[in-house]
Scaffold this motif. Structure first.
Motif, PDB file in Angstrom:
ATOM      1  N   GLY A 116      94.906   3.344  65.637  1.00 58.08           N
ATOM      2  CA  GLY A 116      95.617   4.354  66.415  1.00 58.08           C
ATOM      3  C   GLY A 116      96.302   3.817  67.655  1.00 58.08           C
ATOM      4  N   PRO A 117      95.599   3.052  68.508  1.00 56.21           N
ATOM      5  CA  PRO A 117      96.265   2.534  69.709  1.00 56.21           C
ATOM      6  C   PRO A 117      97.469   1.644  69.378  1.00 56.21           C
ATOM      7  N   ALA A 118      97.379   0.826  68.340  1.00 59.54           N
ATOM      8  CA  ALA A 118      98.500  -0.046  67.971  1.00 59.54           C
ATOM      9  C   ALA A 118      99.689   0.776  67.480  1.00 59.54           C
ATOM     10  N   ILE A 119      99.430   1.801  66.669  1.00 56.19           N
ATOM     11  CA  ILE A 119     100.502   2.671  66.180  1.00 56.19           C
ATOM     12  C   ILE A 119     101.151   3.395  67.359  1.00 56.19           C
ATOM     13  N   GLN A 120     100.330   3.924  68.266  1.00 61.90           N
ATOM     14  CA  GLN A 120     100.858   4.647  69.429  1.00 61.90           C
ATOM     15  C   GLN A 120     101.655   3.718  70.334  1.00 61.90           C
ATOM     16  N   ASP A 121     101.163   2.494  70.569  1.00 64.61           N
ATOM     17  CA  ASP A 121     101.892   1.542  71.413  1.00 64.61           C
ATOM     18  C   ASP A 121     103.237   1.185  70.800  1.00 64.61           C
ATOM     19  N   CYS A 122     103.285   1.030  69.475  1.00 67.47           N
ATOM     20  CA  CYS A 122     104.543   0.730  68.793  1.00 67.47           C
ATOM     21  C   CYS A 122     105.520   1.890  68.963  1.00 67.47           C
ATOM     22  N   LEU A 123     105.038   3.110  68.803  1.00 72.16           N
ATOM     23  CA  LEU A 123     105.900   4.283  68.992  1.00 72.16           C
ATOM     24  C   LEU A 123     106.385   4.392  70.429  1.00 72.16           C
ATOM     25  N   THR A 124     105.511   4.152  71.369  1.00 72.86           N
ATOM     26  CA  THR A 124     105.890   4.240  72.777  1.00 72.86           C
ATOM     27  C   THR A 124     106.952   3.196  73.123  1.00 72.86           C
ATOM     28  N   THR A 125     106.831   2.004  72.555  1.00 76.22           N
ATOM     29  CA  THR A 125     107.766   0.919  72.849  1.00 76.22           C
ATOM     30  C   THR A 125     109.097   1.093  72.136  1.00 76.22           C
ATOM     31  N   PHE A 126     109.062   1.448  70.837  1.00 75.54           N
ATOM     32  CA  PHE A 126     110.279   1.455  70.016  1.00 75.54           C
ATOM     33  C   PHE A 126     110.724   2.832  69.527  1.00 75.54           C
ATOM     34  N   LYS A 127     109.878   3.864  69.707  1.00 75.25           N
ATOM     35  CA  LYS A 127     110.129   5.212  69.177  1.00 75.25           C
ATOM     36  C   LYS A 127     110.081   5.236  67.647  1.00 75.25           C
ATOM     37  N   ARG A 128     109.590   4.173  67.034  1.00 73.46           N
ATOM     38  CA  ARG A 128     109.474   4.127  65.575  1.00 73.46           C
ATOM     39  C   ARG A 128     108.405   3.121  65.193  1.00 73.46           C
ATOM     40  N   VAL A 129     107.855   3.331  64.004  1.00 73.61           N
ATOM     41  CA  VAL A 129     106.877   2.395  63.453  1.00 73.61           C
ATOM     42  C   VAL A 129     106.985   2.436  61.940  1.00 73.61           C
ATOM     43  N   THR A 130     106.892   1.262  61.326  1.00 69.60           N
ATOM     44  CA  THR A 130     106.859   1.159  59.874  1.00 69.60           C
ATOM     45  C   THR A 130     105.443   0.783  59.472  1.00 69.60           C
ATOM     46  N   LEU A 131     104.840   1.622  58.629  1.00 72.02           N
ATOM     47  CA  LEU A 131     103.495   1.352  58.137  1.00 72.02           C
ATOM     48  C   LEU A 131     103.598   0.755  56.737  1.00 72.02           C
ATOM     49  N   LEU A 132     102.880  -0.329  56.510  1.00 69.96           N
ATOM     50  CA  LEU A 132     102.908  -1.004  55.220  1.00 69.96           C
ATOM     51  C   LEU A 132     102.027  -0.269  54.215  1.00 69.96           C
ATOM     52  N   ALA A 133     101.955  -0.771  53.007  1.00 70.01           N
ATOM     53  CA  ALA A 133     101.118  -0.176  51.958  1.00 70.01           C
ATOM     54  C   ALA A 133      99.666  -0.544  52.237  1.00 70.01           C
ATOM     55  N   LYS A 134      99.103   0.114  53.229  1.00 70.27           N
ATOM     56  CA  LYS A 134      97.737  -0.121  53.696  1.00 70.27           C
ATOM     57  C   LYS A 134      97.139   1.206  54.137  1.00 70.27           C
ATOM     58  N   THR A 135      95.864   1.174  54.486  1.00 71.34           N
ATOM     59  CA  THR A 135      95.199   2.334  55.070  1.00 71.34           C
ATOM     60  C   THR A 135      94.954   2.063  56.544  1.00 71.34           C
ATOM     61  N   TYR A 136      95.541   2.915  57.383  1.00 71.57           N
ATOM     62  CA  TYR A 136      95.438   2.782  58.829  1.00 71.57           C
ATOM     63  C   TYR A 136      94.462   3.838  59.342  1.00 71.57           C
ATOM     64  N   ARG A 137      93.307   3.413  59.830  1.00 69.31           N
ATOM     65  CA  ARG A 137      92.300   4.325  60.354  1.00 69.31           C
ATOM     66  C   ARG A 137      92.631   4.651  61.803  1.00 69.31           C
ATOM     67  N   ILE A 138      92.529   5.940  62.154  1.00 65.98           N
ATOM     68  CA  ILE A 138      92.718   6.367  63.533  1.00 65.98           C
ATOM     69  C   ILE A 138      91.513   7.187  63.970  1.00 65.98           C
TER      70      ILE A 138
END
Length: 181
Positions: free
Chosen positions: A97-119
């Motif tokens: 979650g923190p990594a996804i949020q930091d990416c959004l805060t920095t770039f306003k976008r995030v690409t998630l790969l074919a994985k499971t991201y736990r938040i």
């Protein structure tokens, strides 16, 4: 044009003595060579001293926090930006979650790969944010947020102080941990 030298990981990039002139380094991976954290970093000796986000702005360990100069990730404005740049694992175990949020805060976008991201806390969307996966049942956000003894079923929320006009979430599965059957 400067020759691009290679470094294995973020740790190795941080250990480089700051160059006296602009240099370019290719980091083979954030935690290990070949992971999604790879990227090109350029030395900017005039970059403000106080900044280091661990993903796009890197302070060498050999400088004091008050010294100017940082390694700056070169980003293709049309290309994907990955939560892995900010430390996401996508292994379904670590809290991404923190990594996804930091990416959004920095770039306003995030690409998630074919994985499971736990938040463990909802991802906050603001106007213009884009969360994009590789397809349903390919990219998954697995919500394990809780407030004390009560499970929170909201994996994505809007800001309490801003609207989320034109925010986009597409190409992923959101698993809130309950079965409707």
């Amino acid at each position: 044009m400067a020759t691009i030298q290679q470094v294995e990981t973020l740790i190795a990039l941080r250990q480089i003595t700051p160059p006296s002139a602009d240099e370019v380094r290719f980091m083979k991976g954030r935690g290990a060579a070949g992971d999604v954290g790879a990227g090109i970093f350029e030395w900017d000796q005039n970059y403000p001293a106080e900044l280091d986000d661990g993903a796009t702005i890197i302070k060498p360990d050999t400088t004091s926090s008050s010294s100017s100069g940082r390694w700056i990730r070169q980003v293709d404005v049309r290309g994907p930006v990955h939560a892995e740049w900010f430390g996401a694992k996508g292994d379904g175990t670590n809290d991404d979650g923190p990594a996804i949020q930091d990416c959004l805060t920095t770039f306003k976008r995030v690409t998630l790969l074919a994985k499971t991201y736990r938040i463990t806390a909802p991802i906050e969307l603001k106007s213009g944010y884009v969360v994009e996966g590789q397809g349903l049942d390919q990219s998954t956000i697995k919500n394990q947020a809780s407030a004390g003894a009560v499970t929170t079923y909201s994996a994505i929320k809007t800001s309490d102080t801003e609207s989320a006009n034109n925010a986009v979430v597409r190409g992923l599965t959101i698993d809130c941990g309950f079965d409707l059957t």
